[in-house]
Design a protein around this motif. Structure first.
Motif, PDB file in Angstrom:
ATOM      1  N   LEU A 215    -122.728  21.033  60.920  1.00  0.00           N
ATOM      2  CA  LEU A 215    -121.306  20.730  61.102  1.00  0.00           C
ATOM      3  C   LEU A 215    -120.831  19.543  60.265  1.00  0.00           C
ATOM      4  O   LEU A 215    -119.635  19.388  60.041  1.00  0.00           O
ATOM      5  CB  LEU A 215    -121.025  20.439  62.576  1.00  0.00           C
ATOM      6  CG  LEU A 215    -121.199  21.617  63.527  1.00  0.00           C
ATOM      7  CD1 LEU A 215    -121.065  21.143  64.958  1.00  0.00           C
ATOM      8  CD2 LEU A 215    -120.207  22.711  63.205  1.00  0.00           C
TER       9      LEU A 215
ATOM     10  N   PRO B 263    -120.902  18.728  56.948  1.00  0.00           N
ATOM     11  CA  PRO B 263    -120.062  18.952  55.750  1.00  0.00           C
ATOM     12  C   PRO B 263    -118.631  19.375  56.067  1.00  0.00           C
ATOM     13  O   PRO B 263    -117.715  19.091  55.305  1.00  0.00           O
ATOM     14  CB  PRO B 263    -120.795  20.069  55.003  1.00  0.00           C
ATOM     15  CG  PRO B 263    -122.197  20.018  55.491  1.00  0.00           C
ATOM     16  CD  PRO B 263    -122.111  19.536  56.912  1.00  0.00           C
ATOM     17  N   GLN B 264    -118.413  20.022  57.189  1.00  0.00           N
ATOM     18  CA  GLN B 264    -117.062  20.433  57.571  1.00  0.00           C
ATOM     19  C   GLN B 264    -116.272  19.280  58.191  1.00  0.00           C
ATOM     20  O   GLN B 264    -115.081  19.124  57.931  1.00  0.00           O
ATOM     21  CB  GLN B 264    -117.117  21.563  58.593  1.00  0.00           C
ATOM     22  CG  GLN B 264    -117.805  22.813  58.134  1.00  0.00           C
ATOM     23  CD  GLN B 264    -118.072  23.735  59.326  1.00  0.00           C
ATOM     24  OE1 GLN B 264    -117.349  23.706  60.310  1.00  0.00           O
ATOM     25  NE2 GLN B 264    -119.117  24.543  59.240  1.00  0.00           N
ATOM     26  N   LEU B 265    -116.938  18.497  59.037  1.00  0.00           N
ATOM     27  CA  LEU B 265    -116.227  17.493  59.824  1.00  0.00           C
ATOM     28  C   LEU B 265    -116.080  16.136  59.142  1.00  0.00           C
ATOM     29  O   LEU B 265    -115.063  15.466  59.304  1.00  0.00           O
ATOM     30  CB  LEU B 265    -116.921  17.317  61.172  1.00  0.00           C
ATOM     31  CG  LEU B 265    -116.976  18.569  62.047  1.00  0.00           C
ATOM     32  CD1 LEU B 265    -117.741  18.284  63.324  1.00  0.00           C
ATOM     33  CD2 LEU B 265    -115.581  19.068  62.353  1.00  0.00           C
TER      34      LEU B 265
ATOM     35  N   PRO C 283    -115.535  15.115  55.964  1.00  0.00           N
ATOM     36  CA  PRO C 283    -114.367  14.892  55.088  1.00  0.00           C
ATOM     37  C   PRO C 283    -113.054  14.722  55.854  1.00  0.00           C
ATOM     38  O   PRO C 283    -112.129  14.080  55.367  1.00  0.00           O
ATOM     39  CB  PRO C 283    -114.318  16.160  54.222  1.00  0.00           C
ATOM     40  CG  PRO C 283    -115.710  16.681  54.233  1.00  0.00           C
ATOM     41  CD  PRO C 283    -116.254  16.330  55.583  1.00  0.00           C
ATOM     42  N   ARG C 284    -112.977  15.251  57.064  1.00  0.00           N
ATOM     43  CA  ARG C 284    -111.754  15.120  57.859  1.00  0.00           C
ATOM     44  C   ARG C 284    -111.550  13.698  58.381  1.00  0.00           C
ATOM     45  O   ARG C 284    -110.415  13.264  58.581  1.00  0.00           O
ATOM     46  CB  ARG C 284    -111.791  16.056  59.053  1.00  0.00           C
ATOM     47  CG  ARG C 284    -111.725  17.502  58.686  1.00  0.00           C
ATOM     48  CD  ARG C 284    -112.002  18.293  59.916  1.00  0.00           C
ATOM     49  NE  ARG C 284    -111.239  19.513  59.970  1.00  0.00           N
ATOM     50  CZ  ARG C 284    -111.332  20.377  60.961  1.00  0.00           C
ATOM     51  NH1 ARG C 284    -112.115  20.114  61.987  1.00  0.00           N
ATOM     52  NH2 ARG C 284    -110.635  21.477  60.946  1.00  0.00           N
TER      53      ARG C 284
END
Length: 106
Positions: A9, A11-13, A15-16
């Protein structure tokens, strides 16, 4: 209860929430309110279902990490190329091991 699922999770979270202008400090996470694995509600629409081999792998990793012989890390953690250095702002004097620091009475 699978570290690999949490690491997937990142790489998805990340950058946010990451802000280049922010200073960050390392922190920890404490988990609570655990339920036995057999009592958890499954996800009918999940692309990948929980594997018994995954649970066995995590148990082996936990057992190794609780022992004294060494630790197992996931490759996603990366390697810190910096050499670890102790904070030395408040060191005690080394009177018994360094003649240069021996106090003198004049």
């Amino acid at each position: 209860n699978d570290t690999r699922a949490l690491l997937a999770l990142i790489p998805q979270l990340l950058p946010r929430i990451w802000r280049d202008e922010q200073r960050y400090q390392k922190g920890g996470v404490m988990l609570a309110d655990f339920t036995p694995a057999g009592m958890q509600q499954g996800d009918l629409f999940a692309g990948v279902q929980h594997s018994p081999r995954s649970e066995a792998l995590m148990q082996v990793i936990d057992k190794i990490n609780q022992g004294r012989l060494g630790k197992v890390y996931f490759a996603a953690r990366g390697r810190d190329t910096r050499e670890w250095m102790m904070k030395q702002e408040h060191l005690s004097p080394r009177y018994t091991t360094s003649l240069d620091e021996l106090p003198s009475a004049k």
